[in-house]
Design an enzyme around this catalytic site. Sequence first.
Site: not given
Length: 743
Positions: A19, A37
């Site tokens: 990320r 996520n």
Amino acid sequence: MKQGVRYEISGLVQGVGFRPFIYTLAKKFNLNGEVYNDDSGVKLKIWANQNDIKAFEKALFNELPQLARIDEIIKQDCDDKFNDFSIIESKSDKKFAPILPDFALCHECEQEYNDPNNTRYKYPFINCTNCGPRFSIIKALPYDRINTTMNKFNMCKTCHDEYTNPLDHRYHAQPISCPDCGPTMSLKTKNAEILSIKNDAIKQAAKLINDGKILAVKGLGGYHLICKATCEQTVSTLRERKQRPHKPFAIMCRDISQAKTIANINKHEEQLIKSNLKPIVLLQAKAQSQIAKNVAPNLDKLGIMLPFSGIHLALFEYLDCAIIATSANISAEPVIYDEISLKNHLNDVIDYYLDHDRDIYSPSDDSIAYVINDKHYFVRTSRGLHPYFIHTKYKKQATILALGAELKNQFAIYHNSLIMISPYIGDLKNVATFDRFKSVLKLFVDTYELKFDYAIADMHPYFLNTKYAQELGLNIIKAQHHQAHLLSVIFENNLSIEKEYVGFAFDGTGYGLDGNIWGGEILKIKGREIKRLYKFDEILLIGGENSIKNISQIALSVILKYDLIKEANWFLQNFDKIKLKNLTKLHFAAKNCVKTSSIGRIFDAFAAVILRKYSISYEAQSGMELEALYDESLDVAYELEICNGIIGYKKAFINALKDKPKVAATAFINGLANVILAIAKEQKSEILLSGGVFLNQQLTKRLHFILKQNDIKYYENIKFGANDSNICIGQLQYALIGEEHER
């Protein structure tokens, strides 16, 4: 013109800095949007110009973080518009992120470790999002600090600022710490008396090692037994205390330069040994080096690794030579990872131990690898490799447990298209190892809230893991051992299950369809169907399993089978006369004997006469010592007879009884390669190679050469290993055949 795009990304994309990587790319390419996520991976929405999106997509693959792996991307148009880019909280109803293996120290952390101006200069527990402990410290998912053994260490402000900064390489690194807030090293006597702490502990431990003492050192996934690798007396003492007379020890070197003083290392081997896996790499030993000869007796290879944590780097600040770094365990048991077990089981082995207070929740072993023809082959898959998660294209909604083999055990789980492969566990005949099997399985079951629809097991009726699954009340399907070996090759190489192959499954032990012990099998395989085309001539193991270590009894069985008493007179003279008489009676009466076609046992028989060796002390010793004698300059090969589906070796054994060791070892290995070639040419089929015998590097190299010379297409195990650790993969493939035809 701006457009909205939504991506669903699956693979190894959680807990690996994915990320923040996306966040950095978004800032670089002027993207607005969000990333988060969820149960199936990472979801990403972006709002940007088409050219910027194209540049982002190219960079997504070209600049991927070193631990990340993208298995699949689903791209769709999206109506959402954004004014900025942000990382938002996970959206998850289930705990589904992969449990990642422990990783060796990354290059960036190693640079910081050696930088006097850095906060973590010489800090033993340095790590970041791209490296450090994972599997060994995770107690539950989601993978947040509160669910790890690092929870007891409160982050200081500096660490917290890094942890919460998406542009920092320690963003959401759960083991993050520094000298002000992290774990502490301590040197202790074997009675647990603390002698020193922090850097003094490391410095004093190194001095003790330099002085010839044997220490247990706690690392990422357990303790290593560590001592000087250059002192024969120290190595002998370790062997005596550990009751490990011959099995080779792994060596840890300060750096690649030191490793090159003791082994020949080509560029591909250097790439592997320096990789973020930092495995033990099997390398050709240099004849003239300072390493004690009893580190790897009668072998021409050394298992060498480089420091994979700050703890080991810190030790090498003060060590004056390469060290033995072998798992701290009782023979055949799992690596010890807690202080109580260390004191209870290895108190008589160690002089001191270097400890730390970051608890290990699940132990992990060092991975082992080697290089052939520029490819990296793995013998043991644990630290840096496993647990391993694979997103497949199977659509079946089910949860299936593949129990694996009893030796070299790893298990695998299929859950709604995802395959999870455990780390290396070991030989389940040992009570402690079987307990580890149960605890690691429980970790997976509890973490992912799994309920198995059924299990798939080896055909052997008495395997402990099969009995355990029965006790759990699971329905069980059974797959033949050597079929599972070959199916693992089909799975690993993504081969068609509709196609017919000829498979060579060569190993030490596997329960056969006829109830006998197989291990030298040539099978025609298509999907779930197998047909035994050839087998090696069967012999009787006199005394059953007792003969596996007493390899002279296996040689005797060959001698009696082929009526070679006259030719083998010199060999038989070394038997006790009464014992020889009794063994001969047992053989001809076929009492207390086990029939086998195993190539592993045939290796033992040849080794007994070629090496003048009457017993071995560890598995594969025969094959490894014959491999060490192999001479590529010799153009010799024993002829193996093929008749009515039986591969005989009478003439070869007669020659081995009289030839010089180097000639005999080379001719035997070349003879095995030649018989594979002959059958492959006769069958006119693509071939599969699997089983522990194919870990013999000289056999494999010879095979590669002659199969390529004859334009024969072959497939083998590379990343999953050729030995019994791949059985769980083959078992799952067996279970899934017929459910779906594409992965």
